[in-house]
Scaffold this active site. Structure first.
Site, PDB file in Angstrom:
ATOM      1  N   CYS A 123       0.816  -1.226   0.000  1.00  0.00           N
ATOM      2  CA  CYS A 123       0.000   0.000   0.000  1.00  0.00           C
ATOM      3  C   CYS A 123       0.846   1.271   0.000  1.00  0.00           C
ATOM      4  CB  CYS A 123      -0.975  -0.017   1.177  1.00  0.00           C
ATOM      5  SG  CYS A 123      -0.232   0.128   2.819  1.00  0.00           S
ATOM      6  N   HIS A 169      -2.478   1.399   6.844  1.00  0.00           N
ATOM      7  CA  HIS A 169      -2.882   1.264   5.445  1.00  0.00           C
ATOM      8  C   HIS A 169      -3.106   2.642   4.845  1.00  0.00           C
ATOM      9  CE1 HIS A 169      -4.252  -1.101   2.024  1.00  0.00           C
ATOM     10  NE2 HIS A 169      -5.211  -0.204   1.849  1.00  0.00           N
ATOM     11  N   HIS A 186      -5.954   1.810  -4.145  1.00  0.00           N
ATOM     12  CA  HIS A 186      -5.021   1.292  -3.122  1.00  0.00           C
ATOM     13  C   HIS A 186      -4.610  -0.132  -3.475  1.00  0.00           C
ATOM     14  CE1 HIS A 186      -7.950  -1.158  -0.385  1.00  0.00           C
ATOM     15  NE2 HIS A 186      -8.463  -1.055  -1.590  1.00  0.00           N
TER      16      HIS A 186
END
Length: 384
Positions: free
Chosen positions: A299, A347, A359
């Protein structure tokens, strides 16, 4: 002769019955513990429902991502320590050359002094056939002595600096070894979590896996649309020129073109639009922990690579990226903003407008578009 009587059968009542029941319950508890694991975590229990498996797998992925960001941070620090160590070693080698040159100069002066003899200056003056010439030589010798003292001082300075550099290199080497140990620890955690997730998923039936994949893919809308990109569309190629295809343009609502006569590369929002264009071209790329492109990403690696293509340098980890720009409220989000999730800031995605982001989710899903509501929102930052 004594009579042999058959012993009476005891009924399982009272303390004896309770003891038997306790033994049976203990055996059942042991079997249950074996099935679930000593830490209480369900290990690939075939009785788990699909929703329970999904919840457990999501939890394992979240924990793996926390460890991944720690790994990324440790890797970044290990790289910096290795570069510092190499610089120190190079400088120490240069200092060693200078020190050896100073020692050779001292050796030459010492040899010259030895050849001139050790007689006292007054005796040499008295025995000299040409006192005037001797005095000139004595003055030269005095200057040579000054040069010798200076050479000794330089050699001492070089030696002290060399020892300082060697000491600093030893410290840096210890730091590097510590970082490498940390890397291995995080790597073990990551592979353990991902392995457990795979074991859980492997117990699902083909129908359950298909349902789970449909649920995972249905939230993004664009998850696999670019999974077979051409070389021209690979993330490593950078943002394409305007008008080269749907992935070239920024998301709806993102600024484009020139503003107040500025070149487009300097217009407000241009870098955000370029980062989004890169991220759109990365759609369908696999998630690989620790990867920063061009063909796979985690990520924070996707975010770093996208903004690098737009000329913006970002830190490697999520918890550093959130402080790379200025914070913005969720109600003020604009395309290109970084959106962060979970309490540990583990994240990150790139906001593209309309409540959506791009993402790299986890090993079970490629880079894709997804709603920012699918995870616990933790904050946002604007870096361009």
């Amino acid at each position: 002769m004594a009579a042999h009587r058959k012993p009476r059968q005891r009924s399982l009542r009272g303390p004896t019955a309770r003891t038997a029941a306790t033994v049976a319950l203990a055996g059942a508890a042991t079997a249950a513990t074996t099935a679930t694991g000593l830490d209480g975590t369900a290990h690939a229990d075939p009785q788990l429902s699909l929703s329970e498996v999904k919840a457990e797998v999501d939890k394992l992925y979240e924990e793996a991502e926390v460890a991944t960001e720690k790994y990324n941070g440790a890797e970044e620090k290990a790289g910096a320590a290795e570069r510092r160590l190499n610089d120190l070693r190079d400088e120490a080698a240069r200092r060693a050359d200078r020190y050896n040159a100073a020692r050779e100069a001292l050796g030459a002066l010492a040899a010259a002094q030895y050849r001139s003899g050790g007689a006292a200056p007054a005796m040499q003056l008295a025995l000299s056939d040409d006192p005037e010439r001797y005095l000139e030589g004595a003055a030269f010798a005095e200057r040579a002595g000054d040069r010798q003292a200076s050479a000794v001082g330089r050699a001492r300075t070089q030696l002290r600096e060399l020892e300082r550099l060697r000491g600093a290199a030893r410290v840096e080497l210890t730091t590097l070894k510590s970082r490498q140990t940390e890397l291995n620890r995080h790597k073990k955690t990551i592979t353990g979590k991902l392995g457990e997730a795979r074991r859980l998923l492997s117990r699902l039936t083909a129908e359950q896996r298909a349902r789970l994949a449909a649920d995972e893919g249905g939230s993004g809308g664009e998850g696999g649309e670019r999974s077979s990109r051409t070389d021209a569309g690979r993330p490593g190629a950078g943002p394409p020129a305007s008008g080269s295809g749907p992935a070239a343009g920024p998301a709806a609502g993102s600024p484009t073109g020139s503003a107040a006569g500025q070149p487009s590369s300097q217009a407000p929002g241009f870098r955000a639009a370029a980062a989004i264009a890169y991220a759109r071209q990365a759609l369908g790329s696999p998630y690989v922990w620790g990867a920063t492109g061009p063909d796979a990403f985690d990520c924070s690696g996707l975010v770093q690579a996208a903004y690098r293509s737009a000329g913006v340098s970002l830190p490697r980890t999520t918890y550093a990226q959130i402080d790379a720009g200025h914070r913005v409220a969720r109600s003020e989000l604009a395309p290109g903003d970084l959106v962060f999730f979970y309490s540990g800031i583990s994240h990150v995605g790139i906001y593209i407008g309309n409540g959506q982001m791009i993402h790299a989710p986890n090993p079970s899903a490629p880079v894709r578009v997804a709603p920012i509501d699918e995870m616990p929102f933790a904050g946002a930052a604007r870096v361009a």
